[in-house]
Design an enzyme around this catalytic site. Structure first.
Site: not given
Ligand code: F6R
Length: 609
Positions: A2, A487
């Site tokens: 918020c 990464e």
């Molecule tokens: C690593 C990262 C990615 C996401 C993956 C899934 O730091 O952020 O590995 O975890 O691309 O993304 P979501 O959680 O948005 O489905």
């Protein structure tokens, strides 16, 4: 999370409030509202949706005309996003906006209902408004002070009393709030960007201090209502830096937001010391039906699933399969009616996770989504939904979303174990209580490990490749540590189950290769230490993340660097142990000159295959 703003001054108050709220949009929100004194009456306009929707509504119903008011963007915690749950909330003589969580709002609400009070919304905020009204004695400061004594939790409040049409009051405990000042006008805001277009001068409000804003200026009292002088600060940030709250990157800002993110996520889902996921469509009766669980996700979210497998199997004795969404969707998976498929996703838009969920539904499984982005596709289509309340995650590398996903998985596992009679109510309470201590433990790790991680990161800069090893939950966590590092730093890294090294991977070890070992699980620590000794004797440089208890028992020379974290409930250790791994990744990226917020080749939301 918020956003709060408030204004007292000669400008058009409604315009100032809406404009200031736009600068807090980055915090994320699902509804917005303002309340302004117009001819000595408080006029409130609020709506579910974006600030654009609020502006449309203001045009339609008429903008409040005045010079004193408060405004709010809401990120729903208690009660769904809706017009009625939007802020400001009122009692007969009081109107407030609120950021944070009132942990004892149920008890307070029960008390107020017993006094004949009725409530319009499901929010904890309305309870505070009603309590202020109930306790009102004609003196705003005394009234606020007596309400503060009753409140548990974290909160920042902007308050207007009907009898004081030239004043805004503000108070905070744990949640952020600043008081901005300029010539003849004053502001309150959750964050500096909201006031930068008007002034750079502001005061930081400390816990339980109360600020009074009026046309005469700003004054402060402490928790004993004694007047205090505060140091005026000057923001030297540009707008972008201000949105990062003074941190150089969103990644480190979000790492620092983790204690609050965990608290915000778990507290509304705990009632009388037990998990309560009913609002998410999950009941004990429903949970008893499931015989198999599959967790499907990608990347970091899949790593949450790996921790979930260990925890759910350990506590609830139900087999859990963890699957990579892009594999699951093309593999003709064995899944049918009576199975539960859990989809974990920060964005709620990951194409493979969404397709996997649709496939599971088509095959008759019940689906549960654990999602951060409100109203996203996965959130909309799942049968049951638990939102992680991490707030917007801007850095590409996931940190606070991961830790809140873990927190939700723990609560879910506790509830499931209770439903399956695998733990007693007393044991479940004990586990929940341990979980509520994790925000503090994470804060401790941030405060005490950052410098060490920063130093160790200088030793990783020149590495070509490194390994993360661990056993059990520590292995599940190593996967996330390794992904985080690769990464953002672009250094090759792999995670391995420590006991698996000898079956091939140990041939990679050469002189000086960094091996990051995680050892937080007492029963397997001796085994992990043997694996460490094996790689060390082949020239590896060991960075050991372990509990303080483990560190005390270590023989000299086993590890080159030790990062100690406090020992807590062992099942919950991934929550604290991930923090040094995130910080190591962050500083390694910085040392290599990379932008950790925008790693090359990566997107925040992977909406294509
Ligand atoms: C690593 C990262 C990615 C996401 C993956 C899934 O730091 O952020 O590995 O975890 O691309 O993304 P979501 O959680 O948005 O489905």
């Amino acid at each position: 999370m918020c956003g709060i703003v408030g204004y007292v001054g000669p400008r058009d108050c409604s315009d100032v409030l809406v404009s200031a709220l736009t600068k807090l949009e980055y915090r994320g929100y699902d509804s917005a509202g303002i309340a302004v004194f117009e001819n000595n009456e408080i006029k409130t306009v609020k709506t579910q949706g974006r600030l654009k929707d609020l502006e449309d509504k203001l045009k339609k119903v008429g903008k409040p005309e005045g010079h004193v008011g408060i405004g709010h963007t809401r990120w729903a915690t208690h009660g769904e996003p809706s017009d009625v749950n939007s802020h400001p909330h009122s009692g007969a003589r009081v109107t407030i906006v609120h950021n944070g969580i009132i942990e004892n709002y149920i008890e307070l609400k029960e008390f107020l209902v017993a006094q004949g009070r009725t409530f319009l919304s499901e929010t904890d905020t309305e309870v505070v408004a009603q309590l202020l009204d109930y306790k009102y004695n004609g003196n705003p400061l005394e009234t606020i002070d007596s309400v503060l004594a009753e409140l548990k939790g974290s909160f920042a409040l902007g308050i207007m009393f009907k009898d004081f049409p030239d004043k805004v009051f503000a108070v905070r405990r744990e949640s952020p709030l600043i008081v901005g000042v300029a010539d003849g006008e004053s502001f309150i805001a959750s964050d500096v960007p909201a006031i930068l277009q008007y002034t750079r001068d502001y005061y930081l409000l400390d816990h339980d201090e109360i600020a009074t804003l009026s046309s005469d200026g700003v004054s402060f009292v402490d928790e004993h209502l004694q007047p205090i002088e505060k140091e005026l600060k000057t923001a030297d940030w540009d707008m972008e830096a201000a949105e990062k709250g003074g941190y150089p990157h969103f990644m480190i800002k979000e790492i620092n937001e983790q204690p609050t993110a965990i608290k915000t996520t778990i507290m509304p889902r705990i009632r009388n010391g037990l998990p309560c996921l009913e609002e998410c469509g999950i009941t004990l009766e429903k949970l008893r039906e499931f015989k198999n669980i599959t967790i499907v996700a990608c990347g970091t979210a899949m790593h949450t699933g790996m921790v979930g497998k260990y925890v759910i199997e350990d506590l609830a004795r139900i087999p859990v399969t963890v699957d990579i969404a892009s594999e699951y969707r093309y593999r003709n998976p064995i899944v049918s009616e009576g199975d539960l498929v859990i989809i974990i996703s920060q964005s709620g838009e990951t194409a493979d996770s969404l397709a996997a969920m649709r496939l599971a539904k088509q095959k008759g499984a019940t689906t549960l989504a654990i999602v951060n982005a409100k109203g996203s596709s996965i959130a909309r289509e799942a049968d049951m939904l638990i939102y992680t309340l991490a707030g917007p995650e801007i850095a590409v590398a996931s940190t606070k979303a991961y830790i809140t996903q873990l927190s939700v998985v723990y609560l879910f596992a506790f509830e499931l174990a209770l439903a399956k009679d695998c733990v007693s109510e007393a044991e479940c309470r004990r586990l929940v209580s341990a979980l509520t201590k994790m925000p503090e433990a994470v804060q401790y790790v941030i405060d005490n490990c950052e410098e060490k991680c920063k130093y160790i990161a200088t030793k990783l800069v020149t590495a070509d490749s490194l390994l993360y090893i661990g056993r059990g939950l520590d292995y599940a966590l190593s996967m996330e540590g390794s992904l985080k590092l690769k990464e953002v730093s672009y250094i090759h890294s792999e995670s391995y189950a420590a006991g698996e090294l000898k079956h091939g991977t140990i041939s990679l070890i050469e002189d000086g290769m960094p091996v990051i070992s995680v050892a937080t699980q007492t029963d397997v620590i001796p085994k992990t230490i043997s694996n460490i000794v094996e790689v060390k004797s082949r020239g590896a440089k060991i960075i050991l993340v372990c509990t303080d208890a483990c560190a005390r028992g270590l023989k000299d020379g086993v590890a080159d660097y030790v990062i100690e974290i406090p020992h807590s409930e062992e099942l919950l250790m991934p929550i604290t142990a991930v923090v040094p791994l995130q910080i190591l990744a962050y500083y390694t990226a910085i040392n290599r000159g990379n932008d950790p917020d925008k790693p090359r080749n990566l997107a925040k939301s992977v909406t294509v295959e």
